[in-house]
Design a protein around this motif. Structure first.
Motif, PDB file in Angstrom:
ATOM      1  N   ILE A  14      -3.431 -10.384  -0.819  1.00 54.96           N
ATOM      2  CA  ILE A  14      -2.110  -9.835  -0.521  1.00 54.96           C
ATOM      3  C   ILE A  14      -1.754  -8.838  -1.617  1.00 54.96           C
ATOM      4  CG2 ILE A  14       0.314 -10.361  -0.098  1.00 54.96           C
ATOM      5  CD1 ILE A  14      -0.613 -13.240   0.556  1.00 54.96           C
ATOM      6  N   GLU A  16       0.113  -6.723  -4.288  1.00 57.12           N
ATOM      7  CA  GLU A  16       1.324  -6.893  -5.083  1.00 57.12           C
ATOM      8  C   GLU A  16       2.225  -5.683  -4.894  1.00 57.12           C
ATOM      9  OE1 GLU A  16       2.653  -7.870  -9.694  1.00 57.12           O
ATOM     10  OE2 GLU A  16       0.534  -7.894  -9.113  1.00 57.12           O
ATOM     11  N   ALA A  17       3.534  -5.920  -4.787  1.00 52.64           N
ATOM     12  CA  ALA A  17       4.474  -4.824  -4.548  1.00 52.64           C
ATOM     13  C   ALA A  17       5.802  -5.130  -5.222  1.00 52.64           C
ATOM     14  CB  ALA A  17       4.676  -4.614  -3.043  1.00 52.64           C
ATOM     15  N   SER A  18       6.642  -4.117  -5.365  1.00 50.48           N
ATOM     16  CA  SER A  18       7.948  -4.267  -6.021  1.00 50.48           C
ATOM     17  C   SER A  18       8.926  -5.004  -5.110  1.00 50.48           C
ATOM     18  CB  SER A  18       8.519  -2.899  -6.374  1.00 50.48           C
ATOM     19  OG  SER A  18       8.847  -2.188  -5.192  1.00 50.48           O
ATOM     20  N   ARG A  19      10.059  -5.400  -5.690  1.00 51.80           N
ATOM     21  CA  ARG A  19      11.071  -6.151  -4.946  1.00 51.80           C
ATOM     22  C   ARG A  19      11.579  -5.385  -3.731  1.00 51.80           C
ATOM     23  NH1 ARG A  19      16.456  -5.844  -5.113  1.00 51.80           N
ATOM     24  NH2 ARG A  19      16.383  -4.476  -6.922  1.00 51.80           N
ATOM     25  N   ALA A  21       9.954  -3.017  -2.032  1.00 51.32           N
ATOM     26  CA  ALA A  21       8.899  -2.533  -1.135  1.00 51.32           C
ATOM     27  C   ALA A  21       8.926  -3.288   0.191  1.00 51.32           C
ATOM     28  CB  ALA A  21       7.540  -2.688  -1.801  1.00 51.32           C
ATOM     29  N   LYS A  22       8.481  -2.620   1.237  1.00 49.92           N
ATOM     30  CA  LYS A  22       8.493  -3.203   2.577  1.00 49.92           C
ATOM     31  C   LYS A  22       7.469  -4.320   2.722  1.00 49.92           C
ATOM     32  CE  LYS A  22       8.391  -1.853   7.458  1.00 49.92           C
ATOM     33  NZ  LYS A  22       8.227  -0.727   8.409  1.00 49.92           N
ATOM     34  N   GLY A  23       6.348  -4.205   2.008  1.00 46.52           N
ATOM     35  CA  GLY A  23       5.310  -5.225   2.117  1.00 46.52           C
ATOM     36  C   GLY A  23       4.303  -4.909   3.206  1.00 46.52           C
ATOM     37  N   THR A  24       3.316  -5.760   3.346  1.00 41.82           N
ATOM     38  CA  THR A  24       2.245  -5.584   4.334  1.00 41.82           C
ATOM     39  C   THR A  24       2.520  -6.448   5.553  1.00 41.82           C
ATOM     40  OG1 THR A  24       0.649  -5.217   2.552  1.00 41.82           O
ATOM     41  CG2 THR A  24      -0.235  -5.765   4.713  1.00 41.82           C
TER      42      THR A  24
END
Length: 250
Positions: A14, A16-19, A21-24
């Protein structure tokens, strides 16, 4: 998932992304079926034969299955519980087979019973009745009780409270339970129930994507048969959709 299937994924798969961010999209990570949704995420470091996954459905069915039953998962997933056509899996907990479990409903009922009241079953089994529901009511939360903890309950209109676990006497599995929160038009239905400690934090998320974060210790500790206090104000067409509890170090 809500359809009673279990999938596995390595955490490093998965991104890693910022708070903000939309995400995957989860469909890009797991082979989910149409309209299938994730209802529980369990961190597993090994497949201890003395560990279990304890499951609960919205119709009040519960099931306990040894963790080793899920050791040989494949990308397409496996059935974890055999659901009735009108039922959905709403929660899963990692247990040691000796815990007290609590189930909470959207109309403010709750039941506590010993995990040993539910025998271990294979993946293909349906499970047994955990709570008897009134017509139209459904289970919205399940957790394990722990010492020096409280039961946190949150409603759709942003009301909530902590209640001492001592107020929830253990009963036989399959009963109607006790009043957990006094549901009114002002409070809206109960949307979440969790066992919490004062050193944790609560995050509430609304249907319009508004998020607030507050210390668990700032939420009032009051008795079961009350409606709670206002935790979050929502706009006219917005309601609290979900809640998450985390340690403050996060």
């Amino acid at each position: 998932t809500n359809r009673g299937r279990v999938y596995h994924l390595k955490a490093y798969e998965i991104a890693e992304a910022s708070r903000t961010a939309k995400g995957t999209a989860i469909i890009n990570l797991l082979q989910l079926e149409k309209d299938e949704k994730i209802t529980a995420v369990i961190q597993v470091k090994g497949f201890n034969p003395d560990a279990y996954l304890f499951m609960a459905t919205k119709k009040g069915i519960v099931k306990k299955t040894s963790l080793v039953e899920f050791k040989n998962l494949h990308k397409g997933g496996l059935n974890a519980i055999n659901l009735d056509d009108d039922d959905e899996l709403i929660g899963v907990k990692f247990t040691d087979g000796e815990r007290d479990m609590i189930l909470g409903t959207k109309w403010g009922m709750a039941i506590v019973f010993g995990e040993d009241d539910v025998r271990s079953m294979g993946r293909a089994a349906r499970g047994v009745k955990g709570i008897s529901l009134n017509d139209g009511d459904e289970v919205i939360g399940m957790d394990t009780l722990s010492p020096n903890a409280e039961v946190l309950t949150v409603t759709a209109e942003g009301y909530g409270k902590r209640t001492e676990t001592s107020e929830y006497r253990a009963q036989n599995r399959g009963g109607k339970g006790l009043i957990n929160l006094k549901v009114t038009e002002k409070t809206g239905d109960v949307i979440g129930l969790r066992v919490v400690h004062p050193d944790q934090e609560l995050m509430l998320i609304t249907t319009e994507g508004i998020v607030i974060r507050t210390n668990i210790s700032d939420i009032s500790v009051i008795s079961r048969n009350t409606q709670g206090v206002k935790l979050m104000s929502t706009s006219e067409n917005d309601i609290v959709a979900s809640m998450a509890v985390m340690d403050q170090k996060n």
